[in-house]
Design a protein around this motif. Structure first.
Motif, PDB file in Angstrom:
ATOM      1  N   PHE A   1      -5.837   5.490  -3.551  1.00 47.31           N
ATOM      2  CA  PHE A   1      -4.877   4.682  -2.792  1.00 47.31           C
ATOM      3  C   PHE A   1      -3.566   4.460  -3.549  1.00 47.31           C
ATOM      4  O   PHE A   1      -2.696   3.750  -3.062  1.00 47.31           O
ATOM      5  CB  PHE A   1      -5.501   3.331  -2.422  1.00 47.31           C
ATOM      6  N   LEU A   2      -3.457   5.062  -4.751  1.00 46.53           N
ATOM      7  CA  LEU A   2      -2.210   5.041  -5.518  1.00 46.53           C
ATOM      8  C   LEU A   2      -1.765   3.626  -5.864  1.00 46.53           C
ATOM      9  O   LEU A   2      -0.566   3.343  -5.957  1.00 46.53           O
ATOM     10  CB  LEU A   2      -1.098   5.784  -4.749  1.00 46.53           C
ATOM     11  N   GLY A   3      -2.736   2.733  -6.041  1.00 47.78           N
ATOM     12  CA  GLY A   3      -2.429   1.368  -6.414  1.00 47.78           C
ATOM     13  C   GLY A   3      -2.518   1.164  -7.916  1.00 47.78           C
ATOM     14  O   GLY A   3      -2.723   2.096  -8.685  1.00 47.78           O
ATOM     15  N   ASP A   4      -2.383  -0.106  -8.329  1.00 50.01           N
ATOM     16  CA  ASP A   4      -2.441  -0.415  -9.757  1.00 50.01           C
ATOM     17  C   ASP A   4      -2.645  -1.914  -9.910  1.00 50.01           C
ATOM     18  O   ASP A   4      -2.036  -2.703  -9.182  1.00 50.01           O
ATOM     19  CB  ASP A   4      -1.139  -0.001 -10.446  1.00 50.01           C
TER      20      ASP A   4
ATOM     21  N   ILE B   1       0.501  10.003   0.900  1.00 50.03           N
ATOM     22  CA  ILE B   1       1.535   9.008   0.600  1.00 50.03           C
ATOM     23  C   ILE B   1       2.089   8.466   1.913  1.00 50.03           C
ATOM     24  O   ILE B   1       2.576   9.217   2.755  1.00 50.03           O
ATOM     25  CB  ILE B   1       2.660   9.607  -0.255  1.00 50.03           C
ATOM     26  N   ILE B   2       2.021   7.155   2.070  1.00 54.58           N
ATOM     27  CA  ILE B   2       2.501   6.494   3.288  1.00 54.58           C
ATOM     28  C   ILE B   2       3.958   6.080   3.131  1.00 54.58           C
ATOM     29  O   ILE B   2       4.743   6.155   4.068  1.00 54.58           O
ATOM     30  CB  ILE B   2       1.623   5.274   3.613  1.00 54.58           C
ATOM     31  N   ARG B   3       4.301   5.634   1.918  1.00 53.17           N
ATOM     32  CA  ARG B   3       5.687   5.222   1.672  1.00 53.17           C
ATOM     33  C   ARG B   3       6.151   5.783   0.335  1.00 53.17           C
ATOM     34  O   ARG B   3       5.684   5.373  -0.727  1.00 53.17           O
ATOM     35  CB  ARG B   3       5.813   3.698   1.696  1.00 53.17           C
ATOM     36  N   ALA B   4       7.080   6.719   0.398  1.00 52.58           N
ATOM     37  CA  ALA B   4       7.546   7.375  -0.822  1.00 52.58           C
ATOM     38  C   ALA B   4       8.424   6.447  -1.660  1.00 52.58           C
ATOM     39  O   ALA B   4       8.321   6.418  -2.886  1.00 52.58           O
ATOM     40  CB  ALA B   4       8.308   8.646  -0.464  1.00 52.58           C
ATOM     41  N   ASP B   5       9.296   5.678  -0.994  1.00 54.53           N
ATOM     42  CA  ASP B   5      10.171   4.751  -1.728  1.00 54.53           C
ATOM     43  C   ASP B   5       9.424   3.435  -1.934  1.00 54.53           C
ATOM     44  O   ASP B   5       9.769   2.400  -1.368  1.00 54.53           O
ATOM     45  CB  ASP B   5      11.494   4.533  -0.986  1.00 54.53           C
ATOM     46  N   PHE B   6       8.415   3.495  -2.763  1.00 56.89           N
ATOM     47  CA  PHE B   6       7.476   2.379  -2.916  1.00 56.89           C
ATOM     48  C   PHE B   6       7.915   1.446  -4.036  1.00 56.89           C
ATOM     49  O   PHE B   6       7.932   1.822  -5.208  1.00 56.89           O
ATOM     50  CB  PHE B   6       6.075   2.932  -3.194  1.00 56.89           C
ATOM     51  N   ASP B   7       8.261   0.225  -3.662  1.00 57.26           N
ATOM     52  CA  ASP B   7       8.640  -0.829  -4.614  1.00 57.26           C
ATOM     53  C   ASP B   7       7.739  -2.022  -4.333  1.00 57.26           C
ATOM     54  O   ASP B   7       8.025  -2.823  -3.440  1.00 57.26           O
ATOM     55  CB  ASP B   7      10.112  -1.199  -4.425  1.00 57.26           C
TER      56      ASP B   7
ATOM     57  N   LYS C   1       0.844  -1.201   0.000  1.00 53.70           N
ATOM     58  CA  LYS C   1       0.000   0.000   0.000  1.00 53.70           C
ATOM     59  C   LYS C   1       0.876   1.246   0.000  1.00 53.70           C
ATOM     60  O   LYS C   1       1.637   1.482   0.938  1.00 53.70           O
ATOM     61  CB  LYS C   1      -0.880  -0.032   1.258  1.00 53.70           C
ATOM     62  N   LYS C   2       0.719   2.062  -1.030  1.00 56.09           N
ATOM     63  CA  LYS C   2       1.532   3.278  -1.130  1.00 56.09           C
ATOM     64  C   LYS C   2       0.923   4.447  -0.373  1.00 56.09           C
ATOM     65  O   LYS C   2       1.643   5.244   0.235  1.00 56.09           O
ATOM     66  CB  LYS C   2       1.732   3.661  -2.594  1.00 56.09           C
ATOM     67  N   GLY C   3      -0.420   4.595  -0.433  1.00 56.08           N
ATOM     68  CA  GLY C   3      -1.055   5.741   0.204  1.00 56.08           C
ATOM     69  C   GLY C   3      -2.519   5.500   0.471  1.00 56.08           C
ATOM     70  O   GLY C   3      -3.052   4.423   0.210  1.00 56.08           O
ATOM     71  N   SER C   4      -3.180   6.524   1.028  1.00 56.59           N
ATOM     72  CA  SER C   4      -4.603   6.436   1.333  1.00 56.59           C
ATOM     73  C   SER C   4      -5.200   7.835   1.311  1.00 56.59           C
ATOM     74  O   SER C   4      -4.471   8.834   1.409  1.00 56.59           O
ATOM     75  CB  SER C   4      -4.827   5.796   2.706  1.00 56.59           C
ATOM     76  N   PRO C   5      -6.540   7.952   1.210  1.00 60.53           N
ATOM     77  CA  PRO C   5      -7.164   9.277   1.199  1.00 60.53           C
ATOM     78  C   PRO C   5      -6.937  10.056   2.487  1.00 60.53           C
ATOM     79  O   PRO C   5      -6.821  11.280   2.459  1.00 60.53           O
ATOM     80  CB  PRO C   5      -8.653   8.967   1.016  1.00 60.53           C
TER      81      PRO C   5
END
Length: 266
Positions: free
Chosen positions: A104-107, A73-79, A65-69
């Motif tokens: 949620f910045l997902g895909d 952004i919860i984790r900037a270095d998202f891999d 999970k990268k982020g939420s409303p």
């Protein structure tokens, strides 16, 4: 279905727009055919959770999970793949992969990529309301899908659960209150998630899991979602009948994700 909170209405409205665009490019008949051609057998999401629990291990669904409303952004270095591999190496039972883009910045691509690199069962965590999305999940490599009682009627829950079953996908049915739980139990769904986050205020109260768990009959696997940050909370909720824990933010904020997961797993 209870009254839908405003944020959920916004998300669902956006998802409908997005899905209309996807359907215009790839019709239902095509995505259904692709789902039928999937050779990779389902990994058994519920079975993995129950196996962990029966083996004396804490069943944790670690979330990519990268982020939420509410938190941005919860984790900037998202891999996503690297994070999934860390989860697998440090004792996760299953993985939850956010696939919602705008909030949620997902895909959906993350699900496909992770499927190729880890062996754990995968949950497509998104806002699903259309059979098309269930077929999408199968094609992308999901072993389970999330259904949210707060945004669906009983008939929709039953229909989507049916489509998932035909494809060999498990269903995590998420509830937030007693009314939604009653509806969830009517579907016969084995895996019930209790989301401790109030969808209107975003306040988290893990005592909700304790309260609702008492109302769930034996034969169900109960998952506590949101707000789990300490091992002590997990131990307490296990004593209340909670079988598994979906944990995202408290892992994603850690510099050492693996160490935090091992700490939570005990």
């Amino acid at each position: 279905m209870t009254e839908i909170p405003d944020i959920l209405k916004k998300i669902v409205s956006r998802k409908k727009e997005e899905l209309a665009g996807v359907k215009s490019k790839t019709p239902l008949s095509e995505v259904r055919a692709r789902a039928a051609e999937v050779q990779d057998a389902p990994r058994g999401f519920i079975a993995a959770l129950e196996s962990s629990r029966n083996g004396g291990r804490t069943a944790i669904i670690s979330e990519v999970k990268k982020g939420s409303p509410s938190k941005g952004i919860i984790r900037a270095d998202f891999d996503p793949v690297g994070i999934a591999q860390l989860y697998e190496a440090n004792g996760a039972s299953c993985l939850s992969v956010l696939t919602e883009k705008d909030f949620f910045l997902g895909d959906l691509a993350y699900l496909r990529q992770i499927r190729q690199r880890v062996s754990l069962p995968l949950l497509r965590k998104d806002f699903l309301f259309d059979p098309y999305q269930v077929y999408e999940a199968k094609v992308a490599g999901a072993d389970a899908i999330l259904l949210i009682a707060a945004m669906l009627e009983l008939s929709q829950l039953e229909d989507l659960k049916g489509y998932a079953g035909e494809l060999g996908l498990d269903v995590l049915l998420e509830v937030h209150d007693e009314r939604e739980l009653e509806m969830a139990l009517e579907t016969g769904c084995r895996l019930i998630g209790i989301n401790n986050r109030n969808l209107r205020t975003f306040v988290v109260d893990i005592s909700l899991s304790e309260r609702l768990a008492r109302l769930i009959p034996e034969g169900h696997t109960i998952v506590a979602e949101s707000g789990i940050t300490r091992r002590e909370e997990i131990v307490h909720l296990q004593e209340c009948g909670i079988a598994a824990f979906l944990i995202g933010e408290s892992l994603m904020r850690e510099a050492d994700i693996g160490a935090k997961l091992r700490e939570l797993a005990g």
